[in-house]
Design an enzyme around this catalytic site. Sequence first.
Site, short mmCIF file in Angstrom:
data_model
loop_
_atom_site.label_atom_id
_atom_site.label_comp_id
_atom_site.label_asym_id
_atom_site.label_seq_id
_atom_site.Cartn_x
_atom_site.Cartn_y
_atom_site.Cartn_z
CG ASP A 9 -1.71 1.21 1.43
OD1 ASP A 9 -2.35 1.63 0.45
OD2 ASP A 9 -1.72 1.78 2.54
CG LEU A 10 1.58 5.73 -1.85
CD1 LEU A 10 3.07 5.53 -2.16
CD2 LEU A 10 0.93 6.55 -2.98
CG ASP A 11 -1.67 7.57 0.54
OD1 ASP A 11 -0.74 8.34 0.28
OD2 ASP A 11 -2.65 7.41 -0.22
CB THR A 17 0.29 10.99 2.02
OG1 THR A 17 -0.10 9.63 2.08
CG2 THR A 17 1.45 11.16 1.07
CE LYS A 45 -3.82 7.18 9.23
NZ LYS A 45 -2.99 6.73 10.36
CB SER A 114 -2.13 2.90 -3.63
OG SER A 114 -2.63 4.14 -3.17
CB ALA A 115 -7.43 3.69 -2.16
CE LYS A 145 -5.92 -0.83 -0.90
NZ LYS A 145 -4.76 -0.13 -0.36
CD GLU A 169 -3.69 -1.68 2.94
OE1 GLU A 169 -3.78 -0.84 3.86
OE2 GLU A 169 -4.02 -1.42 1.79
CG ASP A 170 -1.87 2.58 6.46
OD1 ASP A 170 -2.24 2.21 5.33
OD2 ASP A 170 -2.09 3.72 6.91
C1 BG6 Z 1 -5.66 6.21 0.34
C2 BG6 Z 1 -5.60 7.12 1.54
O1 BG6 Z 1 -4.44 5.56 0.16
O2 BG6 Z 1 -5.97 6.97 -0.84
C3 BG6 Z 1 -6.90 7.89 1.68
O3 BG6 Z 1 -5.38 6.35 2.72
C4 BG6 Z 1 -7.18 8.65 0.39
O4 BG6 Z 1 -6.82 8.78 2.77
C5 BG6 Z 1 -7.20 7.68 -0.78
O5 BG6 Z 1 -8.45 9.32 0.46
C6 BG6 Z 1 -7.42 8.38 -2.12
O6 BG6 Z 1 -6.31 9.21 -2.37
P1 BG6 Z 1 -6.24 10.31 -3.52
O7 BG6 Z 1 -4.78 10.66 -3.56
O8 BG6 Z 1 -6.71 9.68 -4.78
O9 BG6 Z 1 -7.11 11.45 -3.09
MG MG Z 2 -2.77 3.20 3.57
#
Ligand code: BG6
Ligand code: MG
Length: 233
Positions: A9-11, A17, A45, A114-115, A145, A169-170
């Site tokens: 996962d990224l964030d 972030t 999150k 990542s989302a 997810k 994953e967090d």
């Molecule tokens: C997830 C974050 O990775 O991405 C969420 O944990 C965030 O907080 C989601 O809303 C979507 O991110 P973005 O960058 O497309 O607004």
């Molecule tokens: Mg995350």
Amino acid sequence: MHKKGFIFDLDGVIVDTAKYHFLAWKKLANSIGVDFSEVQNEQLKGVSRVRSLEKILAWGNKTLSEDEFMKLMGLKNDDYLSYINKMDASEILPDVSKTLDFLIEKKQAIALGSASKNATPILQKVNLFHKFQAIVDGNDVSKAKPDPEVFLIGAKLLDLKPEDCIVFEDSVAGVQAANVANMISIGIGEKDVLREADYIFKDFTEMSPAFLEGLISGTVKKNNKENNLSINN
Ligand code: BG6
Ligand code: MG
């Protein structure tokens, strides 16, 4: 040779972030007269951008037209990107680069799951983009997810079976998505929050090379908590 797929996962796993999402959502919420706290930010999150705004509006008891909704989403993202544009490699979370390099050295397959729709620019800003064989992000999925779609696409792009993949994953939703995909789920964060994960570490500094070796060789298995204890103690 053992080859596994490691899906990050990224964030909250690679970079923190959440603090930038918080600043951007708070500014936006306050601009329409809605309060927004760090506690509420925690609940966003792993949640998509659309769903995040829907939740903020529900907390503030607000309704918007579709046009206004889209405009606010754009404003939030512009503000968020103003922070992202200042990021550099110093914002990579502890021992993430070391872990990626270890896995690359061991010829393992690495993907992002990542989302976020901003995943590619963020990975480029922190200079990690080239370490990933596949990127699956919010632009590629139709189901968020805890649906396993993002990780299943990742496995497919790596040409590996889901059961040969490991997810870092967090978020609770992300851990659930990995479990539904039948992948080994590794929670990065607090034990009491991520208890559905097969293994949990506070961060990558706690993960030993022996544990990573075990994942690669297959001696560390899904839901084998005893094994986790013996390897890490
Ligand atoms: C997830 C974050 O990775 O991405 C969420 O944990 C965030 O907080 C989601 O809303 C979507 O991110 P973005 O960058 O497309 O607004
Ligand atoms: Mg995350």
